[in-house]
Design a protein around this motif. Structure first.
Motif, PDB file in Angstrom:
ATOM      1  N   LYS A 144       0.814  -1.214   0.000  1.00 54.12           N
ATOM      2  CA  LYS A 144       0.000   0.000   0.000  1.00 54.12           C
ATOM      3  C   LYS A 144       0.850   1.269   0.000  1.00 54.12           C
ATOM      4  O   LYS A 144       0.348   2.346  -0.265  1.00 54.12           O
ATOM      5  CB  LYS A 144      -0.956  -0.001   1.188  1.00 54.12           C
ATOM      6  N   TYR A 145       2.148   1.149   0.303  1.00 58.54           N
ATOM      7  CA  TYR A 145       3.016   2.320   0.338  1.00 58.54           C
ATOM      8  C   TYR A 145       3.693   2.602  -1.000  1.00 58.54           C
ATOM      9  O   TYR A 145       4.274   3.655  -1.185  1.00 58.54           O
ATOM     10  CB  TYR A 145       4.071   2.164   1.431  1.00 58.54           C
ATOM     11  N   LEU A 146       3.631   1.656  -1.934  1.00 61.58           N
ATOM     12  CA  LEU A 146       4.223   1.864  -3.258  1.00 61.58           C
ATOM     13  C   LEU A 146       3.099   2.237  -4.219  1.00 61.58           C
ATOM     14  O   LEU A 146       2.297   1.394  -4.609  1.00 61.58           O
ATOM     15  CB  LEU A 146       4.949   0.606  -3.758  1.00 61.58           C
ATOM     16  N   LYS A 147       3.071   3.496  -4.559  1.00 65.68           N
ATOM     17  CA  LYS A 147       2.022   3.981  -5.452  1.00 65.68           C
ATOM     18  C   LYS A 147       2.330   3.587  -6.883  1.00 65.68           C
ATOM     19  O   LYS A 147       3.476   3.351  -7.257  1.00 65.68           O
ATOM     20  CB  LYS A 147       1.909   5.500  -5.338  1.00 65.68           C
ATOM     21  N   THR A 148       1.284   3.530  -7.678  1.00 68.43           N
ATOM     22  CA  THR A 148       1.411   3.167  -9.086  1.00 68.43           C
ATOM     23  C   THR A 148       2.381   4.090  -9.811  1.00 68.43           C
ATOM     24  O   THR A 148       3.186   3.643 -10.611  1.00 68.43           O
ATOM     25  CB  THR A 148       0.031   3.188  -9.770  1.00 68.43           C
ATOM     26  N   THR A 149       2.331   5.365  -9.506  1.00 67.71           N
ATOM     27  CA  THR A 149       3.243   6.314 -10.174  1.00 67.71           C
ATOM     28  C   THR A 149       4.692   6.016  -9.820  1.00 67.71           C
ATOM     29  O   THR A 149       5.576   6.121 -10.670  1.00 67.71           O
ATOM     30  CB  THR A 149       2.904   7.774  -9.805  1.00 67.71           C
ATOM     31  N   GLN A 150       4.944   5.625  -8.572  1.00 71.62           N
ATOM     32  CA  GLN A 150       6.306   5.256  -8.172  1.00 71.62           C
ATOM     33  C   GLN A 150       6.752   3.992  -8.906  1.00 71.62           C
ATOM     34  O   GLN A 150       7.891   3.893  -9.339  1.00 71.62           O
ATOM     35  CB  GLN A 150       6.373   5.028  -6.663  1.00 71.62           C
ATOM     36  N   ALA A 151       5.856   3.020  -9.008  1.00 68.72           N
ATOM     37  CA  ALA A 151       6.185   1.769  -9.694  1.00 68.72           C
ATOM     38  C   ALA A 151       6.506   2.025 -11.159  1.00 68.72           C
ATOM     39  O   ALA A 151       7.441   1.443 -11.717  1.00 68.72           O
ATOM     40  CB  ALA A 151       5.040   0.772  -9.560  1.00 68.72           C
TER      41      ALA A 151
END
Length: 177
Positions: A144-151
């Motif tokens: 839940k802490y890794l956002k799609t934009t970060q990925a």
């Protein structure tokens, strides 16, 4: 508990951009075979792999089973190489599972590799298989802490550091996120 074996290409891809900790999102024990670890010689990938092990996120193990000859035969080689040692681990885990026959639906063995041939063979044997970009996609969907934009940024960074994707694969990797 599922054991997840990681190949050198994925360790280099994730380690080069400082993202080896994404491997921790898997439910299971992350295992880096010694033969795979020895092929991770570039920095910062090598240091990031060593940090992952030192922090308890993975273990390093020598792979020695009774399945070495069978793995080499399947791959059509005469000497052990990284791919045959990884396949050997899959074969050993599958045999252990058949002997135990627990009826559990949990995957017996996982494999993280970008070697297409090895992935195909391991999947055919019943292993759960993914690649470097699959690790990022899984982390984005599980953490839940890794956002799609970060990925998506991680995928682009890996892509720009040598693990070049075709346009189609890049669109799929980013699309999966």
């Amino acid at each position: 508990m599922t054991r997840i074996y990681v190949g050198p290409g994925s360790l280099v891809g994730l380690g080069t951009v400082g993202e080896t900790t994404l491997l921790k999102t898997f439910d299971g024990e992350i295992v880096i075979p010694e033969i795979a670890a020895s092929e991770v010689s570039t920095e910062p990938a090598k240091t990031n792999m060593e940090i992952l092990v030192a922090d308890g996120g993975a273990t390093r193990e020598a792979i020695e089973t009774d399945h070495a000859e069978r793995a080499m035969g399947i791959l059509g080689i005469s000497e052990p190489v990284v791919e045959s040692r990884l396949l050997e681990s899959v074969l050993a885990a599958m045999d252990d599972d058949q002997a135990a026959d627990t009826g559990d639906d949990e995957p017996v063995v996982g494999l993280v590799t970008d070697d297409r041939r090895l992935r195909t063979v391991a999947e055919g044997l019943g292993a759960t298989v993914t690649g470097t970009f699959g690790v990022v996609v899984r982390a984005a969907s599980e953490d839940k802490y890794l956002k799609t934009t970060q990925a998506k940024r991680i995928v682009r960074r890996i892509d720009s550091h040598g693990l070049h994707l075709t346009g189609e694969l890049r669109a799929q990797a980013i699309g999966d996120l």
